[in-house]
Structure formats: C-alpha cells, structure tokens
Design a protein around this motif. Structure first.
Motif, PDB file in Angstrom:
ATOM      1  N   UNK A  83       0.967  -1.278   0.195  1.00 41.84           N
ATOM      2  CA  UNK A  83       0.024  -0.085   0.131  1.00 41.84           C
ATOM      3  C   UNK A  83       0.914   1.137  -0.115  1.00 41.84           C
ATOM      4  N   UNK A  84       1.942   1.188   0.812  1.00 44.43           N
ATOM      5  CA  UNK A  84       2.542   2.517   0.938  1.00 44.43           C
ATOM      6  C   UNK A  84       3.306   2.937  -0.431  1.00 44.43           C
ATOM      7  N   UNK A  85       3.778   1.663  -1.059  1.00 44.32           N
ATOM      8  CA  UNK A  85       4.542   2.167  -2.414  1.00 44.32           C
ATOM      9  C   UNK A  85       3.506   2.684  -3.259  1.00 44.32           C
ATOM     10  N   UNK A  86       2.185   1.916  -3.535  1.00 44.17           N
ATOM     11  CA  UNK A  86       1.204   2.414  -4.389  1.00 44.17           C
ATOM     12  C   UNK A  86       0.488   3.786  -4.134  1.00 44.17           C
ATOM     13  N   UNK A  87       0.404   4.344  -2.989  1.00 43.37           N
ATOM     14  CA  UNK A  87       0.004   5.144  -2.553  1.00 43.37           C
ATOM     15  C   UNK A  87       0.986   6.464  -2.620  1.00 43.37           C
ATOM     16  N   UNK A  88       2.178   6.139  -2.393  1.00 44.35           N
ATOM     17  CA  UNK A  88       3.312   7.261  -2.523  1.00 44.35           C
ATOM     18  C   UNK A  88       3.357   7.665  -3.892  1.00 44.35           C
ATOM     19  N   UNK A  89       3.175   6.845  -5.022  1.00 42.49           N
ATOM     20  CA  UNK A  89       3.331   7.216  -6.236  1.00 42.49           C
ATOM     21  C   UNK A  89       2.123   7.610  -7.082  1.00 42.49           C
ATOM     22  N   UNK A  90       0.991   7.813  -6.164  1.00 38.73           N
ATOM     23  CA  UNK A  90      -0.392   8.203  -6.473  1.00 38.73           C
ATOM     24  C   UNK A  90      -0.188   9.577  -7.108  1.00 38.73           C
ATOM     25  N   UNK A  91      -0.696   9.983  -8.390  1.00 37.53           N
ATOM     26  CA  UNK A  91      -0.601  11.173  -8.736  1.00 37.53           C
ATOM     27  C   UNK A  91      -2.013  11.580  -8.610  1.00 37.53           C
ATOM     28  N   UNK A  92      -2.231  13.006  -7.873  1.00 42.42           N
ATOM     29  CA  UNK A  92      -3.597  13.595  -7.512  1.00 42.42           C
ATOM     30  C   UNK A  92      -3.622  14.760  -8.178  1.00 42.42           C
TER      31      UNK A  92
END
Length: 92
Positions: A83-92
C-alpha cells in the motif's frame, strides 16, 4: 476485463487487461490513479496468462487467470499489495 478498488474508500483501482484474446495490449494488471495515469503492477513476466478479474482482500490481490494461450492453464493467482508504495506514487 475487470477492476477492483484498492480499498472500499479508495479512488485507486487494479484493472485486469487481457491481451491474449484481442489486440488490447499485453496481459497485465495495472494500477489506475484518479487522474487517469496508470502503471503496470503485474505482467506476463509474473506468470499472467489472460487475466480476467481482480479482487482485493486485506493486503492481497487475487487475479483469475483464464489461461487462454497454450498450455491452457487457468488458475487463481495472488500477490501481496504494498500500500505504501502504491499510494506514494499516486498522482493526484
């Protein structure tokens, strides 16, 4: 073919892309972010062969794999979600 939200309150999804039976690209599962960007999470190099659906339960991603190409080996695959890796790269 199918998608699953990362969590019940998330706007990030896992989407199965089945390229074995069409010209839609490679067999893969991609992570799609709210702004439309995406990145591959799993590919045929990870053993995918015609992924058709995804499901998330806890920190696990489940993928049904139709096994369309030879040797026709349908299966259920699983992967641990970081989860941390996925959400750290989330472009908002």
């Amino acid at each position: 073919d199918d998608l699953s939200f990362l969590t019940p309150r998330s706007d990030v999804v896992f989407a199965a892309q089945n390229g074995s039976s069409s010209d839609n690209g490679p067999d893969r599962v991609v992570v799609v972010y709210p702004n439309g960007t995406y990145k591959p999470a799993l590919t045929s190099a990870d053993g995918l062969a015609s992924p058709s659906a995804t499901a998330v339960r806890g920190d696990r991603l489940y993928i049904t794999d139709g096994g369309v190409p030879e040797p026709h080996d349908p299966k259920l695959q699983t992967a641990r979600i970081n989860f941390a890796a996925l959400l750290a790269h989330a472009a908002h």
